[in-house]
Design an enzyme around this catalytic site. Structure first.
Site, PDB file in Angstrom:
ATOM      1  N   GLY A  36       7.349   8.777   8.306  1.00 46.11           N
ATOM      2  CA  GLY A  36       7.371   7.610   7.409  1.00 46.11           C
ATOM      3  C   GLY A  36       7.272   6.321   8.206  1.00 46.11           C
ATOM      4  O   GLY A  36       6.437   5.449   7.931  1.00 46.11           O
ATOM      5  N   HIS A  37       8.124   6.206   9.236  1.00 46.07           N
ATOM      6  CA  HIS A  37       8.081   5.017  10.104  1.00 46.07           C
ATOM      7  C   HIS A  37       6.721   4.918  10.804  1.00 46.07           C
ATOM      8  O   HIS A  37       6.135   3.845  10.902  1.00 46.07           O
ATOM      9  CB  HIS A  37       9.153   5.102  11.204  1.00 46.07           C
TER      10      HIS A  37
ATOM     11  N   GLN B 110       7.626   1.904   0.705  1.00 44.20           N
ATOM     12  CA  GLN B 110       7.935   1.989  -0.727  1.00 44.20           C
ATOM     13  C   GLN B 110       9.151   2.885  -0.957  1.00 44.20           C
ATOM     14  O   GLN B 110       9.829   2.759  -1.970  1.00 44.20           O
ATOM     15  CB  GLN B 110       6.700   2.520  -1.470  1.00 44.20           C
TER      16      GLN B 110
HETATM   17  P1  AMP Z   1      14.838   2.639   8.190  1.00 50.10           P
HETATM   18  O1  AMP Z   1      14.726   3.013   9.628  1.00 50.10           O
HETATM   19  O2  AMP Z   1      15.379   3.723   7.319  1.00 50.10           O
HETATM   20  O3  AMP Z   1      15.491   1.306   7.963  1.00 50.10           O
HETATM   21  O4  AMP Z   1      13.337   2.449   7.688  1.00 50.10           O
HETATM   22  C1  AMP Z   1      12.479   1.542   8.315  1.00 50.10           C
HETATM   23  C2  AMP Z   1      11.264   1.333   7.450  1.00 50.10           C
HETATM   24  O5  AMP Z   1      10.589   2.567   7.248  1.00 50.10           O
HETATM   25  C3  AMP Z   1      11.621   0.793   6.045  1.00 50.10           C
HETATM   26  O6  AMP Z   1      10.663  -0.167   5.654  1.00 50.10           O
HETATM   27  C4  AMP Z   1      11.536   2.038   5.206  1.00 50.10           C
HETATM   28  O7  AMP Z   1      11.249   1.766   3.837  1.00 50.10           O
HETATM   29  C5  AMP Z   1      10.393   2.767   5.860  1.00 50.10           C
HETATM   30  N1  AMP Z   1      10.445   4.191   5.525  1.00 50.10           N
HETATM   31  C6  AMP Z   1      11.525   5.021   5.636  1.00 50.10           C
HETATM   32  N2  AMP Z   1      11.218   6.249   5.181  1.00 50.10           N
HETATM   33  C7  AMP Z   1       9.923   6.195   4.760  1.00 50.10           C
HETATM   34  C8  AMP Z   1       9.026   7.150   4.178  1.00 50.10           C
HETATM   35  N3  AMP Z   1       9.401   8.400   3.922  1.00 50.10           N
HETATM   36  N4  AMP Z   1       7.787   6.726   3.867  1.00 50.10           N
HETATM   37  C9  AMP Z   1       7.391   5.443   4.120  1.00 50.10           C
HETATM   38  N5  AMP Z   1       8.187   4.513   4.668  1.00 50.10           N
HETATM   39  C10 AMP Z   1       9.436   4.878   4.980  1.00 50.10           C
END
Ligand code: AMP
Length: 277
Positions: A33-34, A145
Site C-alpha cells: 500500500g505504501h 484512500q
Molecule cells: P501509515 O503508515 O499507516 O500512516 O500509512 C501511510 C500512508 O499509506 C497513508 O496515506 C495511508 O492511507 C496509506 N496506506 C496505508 N495502507 C494502504 C493501502 N492498503 N492502500 C493504499 N494506501 C495505503
C-alpha cells in the site's frame, strides 16, 4: 537514497533538489500500500521524499503507540530500489521540541467516524502532516484512500491553510482475498486473519446492492451490518454511508458516497471503505 534524521540535514538535501517534489508520509513498517504511493509519486514528480515517523500525538492513551510495528532496515531496503531520493526519519524530539504547544484542528470533518472513536486522533494527524508539509515543501503529497477520513481531513487542511501543493489520494491496495493492506494486519492470528475478509465482503455486499439500484442509505448500512454479524470473530464498531466530501451520514445516496467501517478482530481494530458513484 539519502537518509536524514534532523531537520537541518533533511533541509540541506531538500534544497539541493531541482524540479518537483512528491512527499509520501508514512509511519513505517511498509507494505505494498505504501509502496504504491511511492511509485505514483515517482511517476509524477522529479524527486520523492518519504517520511517515516510514528507520530505519538495521533495515538490515544489506550492505543498501540509503544507496540506499533517498526522495522527501519526492512523499510529502507524496500524504498531504495524504487528510486526514492530522500527518507526523513525524524525523532519525536525533532518533531515535538520541548515546550511544544502549536496544534492544527480541522473542525466538522473530524467529529464523526474515526474522529468519534479516537478522540484527538485527527488533531495529531493534521498537526504532524502540516509540519511535514512545512518542513519538506512538496509540490504533491500522496495519501491512501484506505484512510478515507484522514485523506478528507488533509485535503481540507491543505486548502484551508493555503498550502501550495496538491493532495493526491491513491487507491487502496488489497491482499488477494480482499483484505486491505495495513501494518496492523500483523497483529492478527491465523483465525482472525481468515475472518478479516469479512470487511471486504461486507462492503462488497453493500456495493452490489447499490449497483442493483438501491439508494436508501440505511439499507446499505443494514446490509454491511448483517454481513459483519455473520462472522463470530468480528465485533463491529461502526458502519457508515456518508457523503464523500462532508462525511455526513446520508438518508439517500445520490453523488459520490463513502461506505466505511471499523471492526475489531480480537484486539486488532481494522478499518476499510469503498467509494460509490
Ligand atoms: P501509515 O503508515 O499507516 O500512516 O500509512 C501511510 C500512508 O499509506 C497513508 O496515506 C495511508 O492511507 C496509506 N496506506 C496505508 N495502507 C494502504 C493501502 N492498503 N492502500 C493504499 N494506501 C495505503
Amino acid at each position: 537514497m539519502k537518509i536524514a534524521e534532523t531537520l537541518a540535514s533533511m533541509r540541506e538535501v531538500r534544497l539541493s533538489f531541482d524540479g518537483t517534489v512528491g512527499l509520501v508520509p508514512t509511519m513505517g513498517y511498509l507494505h505494498e500500500g505504501h509502496l504504491s504511493l511511492v511509485r505514483q509519486a515517482k511517476a509524477e514528480c522529479n524527486h520523492v521524499v518519504v517520511t517515516i515517523f510514528v507520530n505519538p500525538t495521533q495515538f490515544g492513551p489506550s492505543e498501540d503507540l509503544s507496540k506499533y510495528p517498526r522495522d527501519l532496515d526492512r523499510d529502507l531496503k524496500l524504498l531504495e530500489p524504487l528510486g526514492v531520493d530522500l527518507v526523513w526519519m525524524p525523532t519525536a524530539e525533532v518533531m515535538y521540541p520541548p515546550g511544544y504547544q502549536t496544534w492544527v484542528e480541522v473542525e466538522a470533518l473530524t467529529k464523526g467516524l474515526e474522529g468519534a472513536m479516537r478522540t484527538g486522533h485527527f488533531r495529531g494527524v493534521a498537526t504532524v502532516v502540516a509540519k511535514l508539509f512545512n518542513a519538506t515543501q512538496p509540490d504533491k503529497a500522496y495519501f491512501g484512500q484506505k484512510d478515507a477520513q484522514q485523506a478528507a481531513v488533509i485535503r481540507r487542511m491543505a486548502v484551508d491553510l493555503s498550502f501550495p501543493l496538491e493532495v493526491i489520494v491513491c487507491p487502496t491496495v488489497r491482499e488477494a482475498d480482499g483484505l486491505a493492506m495495513s501494518s496492523r494486519n500483523k497483529y492478527l492470528n491465523e483465525f482472525e486473519r481468515k475472518a478479516a475478509t469479512i470487511l471486504f465482503r461486507s462492503l462488497s455486499a453493500a456495493k452490489k446492492l447499490y449497483e442493483s439500484g438501491e439508494r436508501n442509505a440505511e439499507s446499505l448500512r443494514e446490509t454491511m451490518k448483517e454481513v459483519l454479524a455473520s462472522e463470530p470473530l468480528a465485533q463491529m464498531q461502526y458502519v457508515s454511508c456518508a457523503d464523500y466530501d462532508s462525511l455526513e451520514e446520508l438518508d439517500t445516496v445520490s453523488g459520490k458516497t463513502l461506505l466505511s467501517m471499523a471492526v475489531f478482530m480480537g484486539k486488532t481494530r481494522l478499518i476499510d471503505n469503498f467509494v460509490l458513484g
